[in-house]
Design a protein around this motif. Structure first.
Motif, PDB file in Angstrom:
ATOM      1  N   LYS A 298       0.829  -1.203   0.000  1.00  0.00           N
ATOM      2  CA  LYS A 298       0.000   0.000   0.000  1.00  0.00           C
ATOM      3  C   LYS A 298       0.867   1.259   0.000  1.00  0.00           C
ATOM      4  O   LYS A 298       0.574   2.230  -0.718  1.00  0.00           O
ATOM      5  CB  LYS A 298      -0.931   0.016   1.217  1.00  0.00           C
ATOM      6  CG  LYS A 298      -1.887   1.207   1.229  1.00  0.00           C
ATOM      7  CD  LYS A 298      -2.637   1.343   2.552  1.00  0.00           C
ATOM      8  CE  LYS A 298      -3.572   0.218   2.826  1.00  0.00           C
ATOM      9  NZ  LYS A 298      -4.487   0.498   3.980  1.00  0.00           N
ATOM     10  N   TRP A 301       2.344   2.057  -3.426  1.00  0.00           N
ATOM     11  CA  TRP A 301       1.310   2.653  -4.283  1.00  0.00           C
ATOM     12  C   TRP A 301       1.035   4.096  -3.871  1.00  0.00           C
ATOM     13  O   TRP A 301       0.956   4.994  -4.729  1.00  0.00           O
ATOM     14  CB  TRP A 301       0.037   1.817  -4.199  1.00  0.00           C
ATOM     15  CG  TRP A 301      -1.165   2.514  -4.759  1.00  0.00           C
ATOM     16  CD1 TRP A 301      -1.361   2.921  -6.044  1.00  0.00           C
ATOM     17  CD2 TRP A 301      -2.332   2.911  -4.025  1.00  0.00           C
ATOM     18  NE1 TRP A 301      -2.584   3.535  -6.167  1.00  0.00           N
ATOM     19  CE2 TRP A 301      -3.200   3.546  -4.955  1.00  0.00           C
ATOM     20  CE3 TRP A 301      -2.742   2.779  -2.704  1.00  0.00           C
ATOM     21  CZ2 TRP A 301      -4.444   4.053  -4.565  1.00  0.00           C
ATOM     22  CZ3 TRP A 301      -3.983   3.274  -2.325  1.00  0.00           C
ATOM     23  CH2 TRP A 301      -4.814   3.906  -3.248  1.00  0.00           C
ATOM     24  N   CYS A 308       3.045  -3.902  -8.897  1.00  0.00           N
ATOM     25  CA  CYS A 308       2.081  -4.835  -9.475  1.00  0.00           C
ATOM     26  C   CYS A 308       2.176  -6.180  -8.772  1.00  0.00           C
ATOM     27  O   CYS A 308       2.950  -6.352  -7.821  1.00  0.00           O
ATOM     28  CB  CYS A 308       2.289  -4.958 -10.983  1.00  0.00           C
ATOM     29  SG  CYS A 308       3.957  -5.359 -11.496  1.00  0.00           S
ATOM     30  N   LEU A 309       1.374  -7.154  -9.232  1.00  0.00           N
ATOM     31  CA  LEU A 309       1.203  -8.409  -8.518  1.00  0.00           C
ATOM     32  C   LEU A 309       1.400  -9.601  -9.432  1.00  0.00           C
ATOM     33  O   LEU A 309       0.952  -9.593 -10.584  1.00  0.00           O
ATOM     34  CB  LEU A 309      -0.208  -8.487  -7.920  1.00  0.00           C
ATOM     35  CG  LEU A 309      -0.641  -7.340  -7.007  1.00  0.00           C
ATOM     36  CD1 LEU A 309      -2.142  -7.427  -6.740  1.00  0.00           C
ATOM     37  CD2 LEU A 309       0.138  -7.382  -5.697  1.00  0.00           C
ATOM     38  N   ALA A 330      -5.014 -10.841  -7.000  1.00  0.00           N
ATOM     39  CA  ALA A 330      -5.417  -9.482  -6.641  1.00  0.00           C
ATOM     40  C   ALA A 330      -6.246  -9.464  -5.370  1.00  0.00           C
ATOM     41  O   ALA A 330      -6.074  -8.588  -4.512  1.00  0.00           O
ATOM     42  CB  ALA A 330      -6.205  -8.856  -7.796  1.00  0.00           C
ATOM     43  N   ALA A 333      -4.031  -9.955  -2.347  1.00  0.00           N
ATOM     44  CA  ALA A 333      -3.289  -8.723  -2.054  1.00  0.00           C
ATOM     45  C   ALA A 333      -4.172  -7.718  -1.336  1.00  0.00           C
ATOM     46  O   ALA A 333      -3.731  -7.041  -0.395  1.00  0.00           O
ATOM     47  CB  ALA A 333      -2.743  -8.122  -3.342  1.00  0.00           C
ATOM     48  N   MET A 334      -5.416  -7.601  -1.772  1.00  0.00           N
ATOM     49  CA  MET A 334      -6.353  -6.687  -1.129  1.00  0.00           C
ATOM     50  C   MET A 334      -6.505  -7.020   0.348  1.00  0.00           C
ATOM     51  O   MET A 334      -6.517  -6.129   1.203  1.00  0.00           O
ATOM     52  CB  MET A 334      -7.709  -6.775  -1.821  1.00  0.00           C
ATOM     53  CG  MET A 334      -8.788  -5.906  -1.204  1.00  0.00           C
ATOM     54  SD  MET A 334     -10.447  -6.325  -1.811  1.00  0.00           S
ATOM     55  CE  MET A 334     -10.732  -7.881  -0.941  1.00  0.00           C
ATOM     56  N   GLU A 344      -8.577   1.715  -3.025  1.00  0.00           N
ATOM     57  CA  GLU A 344      -7.468   0.790  -2.773  1.00  0.00           C
ATOM     58  C   GLU A 344      -7.753  -0.572  -3.396  1.00  0.00           C
ATOM     59  O   GLU A 344      -6.873  -1.179  -4.021  1.00  0.00           O
ATOM     60  CB  GLU A 344      -7.256   0.628  -1.271  1.00  0.00           C
ATOM     61  CG  GLU A 344      -6.799   1.880  -0.558  1.00  0.00           C
ATOM     62  CD  GLU A 344      -6.821   1.722   0.954  1.00  0.00           C
ATOM     63  OE1 GLU A 344      -6.209   2.553   1.637  1.00  0.00           O
ATOM     64  OE2 GLU A 344      -7.458   0.764   1.448  1.00  0.00           O
ATOM     65  N   CYS A 348      -5.994  -2.760  -6.925  1.00  0.00           N
ATOM     66  CA  CYS A 348      -5.446  -4.122  -6.959  1.00  0.00           C
ATOM     67  C   CYS A 348      -5.741  -4.786  -8.301  1.00  0.00           C
ATOM     68  O   CYS A 348      -4.955  -5.629  -8.761  1.00  0.00           O
ATOM     69  CB  CYS A 348      -6.017  -4.956  -5.805  1.00  0.00           C
ATOM     70  SG  CYS A 348      -5.384  -4.484  -4.182  1.00  0.00           S
ATOM     71  N   MET A 351      -3.202  -3.610 -10.666  1.00  0.00           N
ATOM     72  CA  MET A 351      -1.906  -4.248 -10.418  1.00  0.00           C
ATOM     73  C   MET A 351      -1.743  -5.570 -11.151  1.00  0.00           C
ATOM     74  O   MET A 351      -0.632  -6.101 -11.215  1.00  0.00           O
ATOM     75  CB  MET A 351      -1.694  -4.444  -8.918  1.00  0.00           C
ATOM     76  CG  MET A 351      -1.482  -3.155  -8.150  1.00  0.00           C
ATOM     77  SD  MET A 351      -1.250  -3.464  -6.378  1.00  0.00           S
ATOM     78  CE  MET A 351      -1.147  -1.767  -5.755  1.00  0.00           C
TER      79      MET A 351
END
Length: 447
Positions: A298, A301, A308-309, A330, A333-334, A344, A348, A351
């Motif tokens: 976070k 960003w 990125c993911l 994603a 990650a969130m 936010e 994701c 990303m």
């Protein structure tokens, strides 16, 4: 006029229904639904959401589908994973690699991934996996774009008395697209710094991108990311450089992190986090509290740094699970990045799409825009928020104007039981969609 007309679709980021005209594999026109003349094939989008394909910026295709071969990673640690892989490598053959990767690519393509950056272990005197992946890259070109990272899994200077450097350069001569390194795995910090310098030297010599496995460890003293960023800054290579993992950043003290972020903004490098794998590999030596094992996702960003993911692994010695779904990445990650605010959460999705495209330097051929390849997905979602919440399948995957995968949506029926215990008259289909953001009428209370 068009080879294919994709009609009545919503386009991510736009309001209304549109037709997309495709000719010679490229998007030639985007117009309001019903306004484009056509004489070719018509595909009805039925109001589904058109979005760019998913981009997988970090995976190890050479090791996919090898979990349990020859033994399982029982400790779940990064280091046992590397040991198990070193035991599996002697059994690699061209046919073995091609068969496993072909299967994994089908999984990924079915779920809408059409751009992939894969790390391939080149600490192998025969470079078996590399040569198989180079062959496969050409075979699938035009359907799936694959970038290959020459990755020295067992180190550049720590592998066979420094032979890793020779193999790394040979991989670039053979056609690898990106130079890799793993400085935190080298025997000493001095070896680690030397490995980064060698990586950048080779990138300049062969005009390649850089992607370093960087600080994938719980040790808060592992600080190779500052070396990577400094070299990128000194050589004006920022947009060509990526730091992957950087999990140690989650353990840095805030004073050092504050200083580091100033350097990262100047260097302008990319970051890739791999939440599915790192939350399981990292923190294994902690009692409680246990660290999440994720970089400062976070905060990167929020600092305006491109992050990125990726998956990292699918059913291999480091991670025994996975299906190839970028939406799963994603959504994880969130959760672990505590990015549950509306903006936010939606970033994701960025990303695993546009931010990953930026990392791979493919922006010139990515996105739903006139003149770009007609590579896109159709999904039953209202927007990025809805996409992340429900994770609907890609009902259609198009690559350069050709439909390469379809998925039939599932249908759920609920048969409600009345208080008398009798079933109602037939079932009712369940729809998980909930419209959000609608205006609410609120009446003022009477005085």
């Amino acid at each position: 006029m068009f080879d294919v007309l994709l009609s009545d679709v919503r386009v991510m980021g736009r309001e209304g229904l549109f037709d997309i005209g495709v000719r010679d594999g490229h998007i030639r026109e985007i117009a309001l639904a019903g306004t484009l003349a056509h004489s070719g094939k018509v595909l009805s989008g039925s109001g589904l959401l058109a979005m760019p394909p998913f981009v997988e910026p970090h995976i190890h295709l050479d090791s996919v589908l090898t979990a349990g071969q020859p033994r399982w990673n029982e400790s779940g640690t990064l280091f046992e994973g590397i040991q198990r892989w070193s035991e599996r490598k002697p059994y690699l053959t061209r046919e073995d690699v091609l068969a496993r990767v072909d299967e994994a690519l089908r999984w990924m393509m079915a779920q809408g991934t059409l751009h992939i950056r894969t790390h391939v272990d080149v600490t192998d005197p025969n470079l078996t996996a590399l040569q198989a992946l180079l062959e496969l890259r050409e075979k699938v070109r035009g359907v799936i774009d694959i970038q290959i990272v020459a990755f020295p899994q067992e180190g550049i200077y720590s592998y066979q008395n420094g032979r890793g450097l020779e193999l790394l350069e040979e991989a670039l001569r053979l056609g690898a697209d990106v130079v890799g390194a793993i400085p935190h795995y080298e025997y000493t910090r001095e070896y680690g710094v030397r490995s980064i310098d060698a990586c950048f030297d080779l990138a300049e010599k062969y005009d390649r991108l850089v992607d370093v496995h960087c600080d994938e460890i719980d040790d808060e003293q592992s600080r190779f990311v500052e070396v990577v960023a400094t070299r990128a800054l000194e050589r004006s290579m920022g947009q060509r450089v990526t730091a992957s993992h950087t999990t140690a950043m989650g353990s840095y003290n805030d004073a050092y992190a504050y200083k580091l972020f100033g350097l990262l903004r100047k260097a302008n490098i990319h970051f890739i986090a791999n939440p599915l794998i790192n939350i399981t590999l990292q923190g294994r030596f902690d009692s409680y509290p246990k660290r999440r094992g994720l970089t400062r996702l976070k905060e990167l960003w929020q600092a305006g740094i491109n992050v990125c993911l990726g998956h990292d692994d699918i059913m291999d010695p480091w991670y025994s699970f996975g299906t190839g779904s970028m939406l799963q990445v994603a959504q994880m990650a969130m959760h672990v990045g505590q990015m549950t605010g509306r903006q936010e959460a939606m970033v994701c999705v960025d990303m695993v799409t546009e931010r990953s495209a930026k990392t791979l330097q493919i922006e010139d051929r990515y996105g739903i825009e006139v003149g770009k390849p007609a590579s896109l997905l159709l999904v039953d979602a209202d927007d990025k928020w809805d996409l992340l919440r429900r994770m609907p399948p890609a009902q259609m995957v198009m690559s350069r104007g050709v439909v390469v995968a379809t998925t039939e949506p599932s249908k759920r029926q609920v048969y409600w039981t009345s208080r008398e215990g009798m079933l109602g008259d037939g079932g009712r289909e369940v729809d998980f969609r909930v419209r959000t953001g609608s205006p609410v009428s609120v009446s003022e209370p009477r005085a």
